[in-house]
Design a protein around this motif. Structure first.
Motif, PDB file in Angstrom:
ATOM      1  N   THR A 122      -1.685   7.251   2.124  1.00  6.40           N
ATOM      2  CA  THR A 122      -2.913   7.081   1.363  1.00  6.40           C
ATOM      3  C   THR A 122      -3.828   8.289   1.543  1.00  6.40           C
ATOM      4  N   VAL A 124      -6.792   1.187   4.616  1.00  7.49           N
ATOM      5  CA  VAL A 124      -6.224   0.327   3.589  1.00  7.49           C
ATOM      6  C   VAL A 124      -5.415  -0.784   4.247  1.00  7.49           C
ATOM      7  N   SER A 145      -6.337   0.909  -6.332  1.00  5.58           N
ATOM      8  CA  SER A 145      -6.509   1.252  -4.921  1.00  5.58           C
ATOM      9  C   SER A 145      -7.857   0.797  -4.390  1.00  5.58           C
ATOM     10  N   THR A 146      -8.923   1.056  -5.128  1.00  3.01           N
ATOM     11  CA  THR A 146     -10.249   0.698  -4.629  1.00  3.01           C
ATOM     12  C   THR A 146     -10.496  -0.806  -4.669  1.00  3.01           C
ATOM     13  N   PHE A 164      -6.731  -2.328  -2.185  1.00  4.12           N
ATOM     14  CA  PHE A 164      -6.195  -1.829  -0.915  1.00  4.12           C
ATOM     15  C   PHE A 164      -7.252  -1.257   0.022  1.00  4.12           C
ATOM     16  N   TRP A 165      -8.210  -0.528  -0.493  1.00  2.30           N
ATOM     17  CA  TRP A 165      -9.222   0.080   0.366  1.00  2.30           C
ATOM     18  C   TRP A 165     -10.171  -0.980   0.904  1.00  2.30           C
ATOM     19  N   ARG A 166     -10.412  -0.947   2.220  1.00  2.00           N
ATOM     20  CA  ARG A 166     -11.374  -1.840   2.863  1.00  2.00           C
ATOM     21  C   ARG A 166     -12.518  -1.005   3.427  1.00  2.00           C
ATOM     22  N   ALA A 224       0.818  -1.215   0.000  1.00  4.32           N
ATOM     23  CA  ALA A 224       0.000   0.000   0.000  1.00  4.32           C
ATOM     24  C   ALA A 224       0.850   1.263   0.000  1.00  4.32           C
ATOM     25  N   ASN A 267      -1.313   4.089   5.574  1.00  3.38           N
ATOM     26  CA  ASN A 267      -2.593   4.790   5.580  1.00  3.38           C
ATOM     27  C   ASN A 267      -2.400   6.307   5.563  1.00  3.38           C
TER      28      ASN A 267
END
Length: 409
Positions: free
Chosen positions: A177, A154, A142-143, A146-148, A110, A174
């Protein structure tokens, strides 16, 4: 005092910006941008690293927006490397490091992927031809990976195929990010990226940091339980050091103010906690990091009682402290922040800036030469930003702010 907002100081900052961009030009290699030695030459035998290449794309995008000849071709050179040697065409995403024979590190992390987003956003703001396409690609990566959404954060990293996520969760990735998401929101106009950034900021700053007396915990389990003893046996790790990292408190302070200002620009009310938290983070960094052990300079890390652990002085901590002081002064107008700002620039001039544009990256606890964590002068990202943040509003992000003509406005 004549520093923040002063025309003479702005001219000094501009000269240092230009000197840093000149120093950084030596980083270009066939594979992107290399890790620089003390003289500004790529270290031989070291692979090209994704995070450094992306940071260089970002700073040369800023140079392009400043109208500095020669910067735009370097942005294009870096973008070509992203969509060339760094791109994993089989599994998507970007390799963390590449050498002449191909990938040198295949994990997908990330931290460097955040810098892909930042680099692409800045290149897009600078109007570079490959910028928008790379930005669209980086947003998708990213979406999707990595993004939760359920965590509002992330994840740290994966194997090459994005099949197995690392159990470790980290705040450093993060934080960067957040920086990238704020830039993407400003460049694209899609406030979904701002909302994601706000969720990260709220959880880390108003949650983890506040609960830890503003000593931001860095290391967590998959379920976001703190790991206070993580890397106790490797306390000076360059990306995951043991304890709390003082420089990150300043970065979080500035990013919190940037997010709050982004909300105001969209006629949305920021939380009252945001300015309070930025003040507290700044105060903790100054109190527990600055000149606490017999010499000027910031210690690198402290334990969770505020005692110094790694006492080497890192250039990036000073740069981030300068940026946070400038942001808090812009928001509050309080002279305390300008005094700190001047103090830290004086320190940088005395100890870090060997020659215009050539910043020592690490000093000993007595401000002598050191290279325990960082050898050479790897990149200019933190230093360039320190020279521009005082000349721009708190938001939008740097590249879109320059594109909007807000320098010294």
């Amino acid at each position: 005092m004549g520093w923040l907002g002063g025309a003479a100081h702005a001219r000094w900052l501009e000269r240092e910006t230009d000197a840093l961009l000149t120093f950084a030009r030596g980083a270009a290699t066939d594979l992107g941008f290399g890790y620089l030695d003390d003289a500004g030459r790529p270290l031989p035998g070291r692979p090209a690293e994704l995070w450094i290449t992306c940071r260089m794309i970002h700073v040369f995008s800023l140079g392009t927006l400043l109208g500095r000849p020669g910067c735009a071709p370097l942005v294009d050179h870096g973008l070509a490397a992203l969509e060339g040697v760094f791109a994993d065409r089989e599994h998507d995403g970007w390799f963390a490091a590449v050498g002449p024979d191909g990938p040198a590190e295949t994990r997908k992390e990330a931290y460097p992927h955040a810098f892909v987003l930042l680099a692409a956003a800045s290149a897009t703001a600078a109007g570079r031809p490959r910028g928008a396409e790379t930005l669209t690609h980086a947003q998708d990566v990213s979406t999707r990976h990595f993004w939760r959404e359920d965590e509002g954060m992330v994840v740290e990293g994966y194997d090459r195929g994005f099949a197995a996520a690392e159990d470790y969760r980290g705040v450093n990735a993060n934080m960067h990010t957040v920086e990238a998401y704020l830039a993407v929101a400003d460049v694209t106009g899609d406030d979904g990226w701002l909302d994601r950034a706000l969720r990260i900021v709220r959880r880390v700053v108003d949650g983890f940091a506040r609960e830890a007396s503003w000593r931001v915990p860095e290391h967590f389990t998959r379920g976001w339980t703190p790991l206070p003893d993580y890397n106790r046996e490797d306390p000076a790790h360059p990306f995951r050091p043991f304890g709390a990292t003082v420089g990150h408190w300043f970065e979080w302070a500035r990013l919190t103010l940037q997010a709050a200002d982004a909300l105001r620009r969209r006629d949305r009310e920021p939380g009252a906690w945001m300015l309070d938290a930025a003040r507290e983070l700044f105060a903790a960094g100054a109190r527990e990091g600055w000149a606490v052990d017999g010499a000027d300079g910031f210690v690198y890390t402290v334990d969770f009682d505020g005692r110094p652990v790694i006492r080497e002085r890192m250039h990036w901590v000073v740069a981030e402290a300068i940026g946070a002081a400038a942001a808090l002064h812009a928001v509050t107008g309080e002279p305390e922040y300008e005094r700190w700002y001047a103090t830290w620039w004086d320190y940088a001039a005395a100890h870090l800036i060997e020659a215009p544009g050539a910043w020592r990256h690490e000093l000993s606890p007595t401000n002598g030469p050191s290279a325990k964590t960082w050898t050479g002068k790897p990149d200019v990202y933190h230093a360039v930003q320190a020279t521009l943040l005082p000349r721009l509003p708190v938001s939008p992000a740097l590249a879109p702010a320059l594109a909007a003509g807000l320098l010294d406005a």
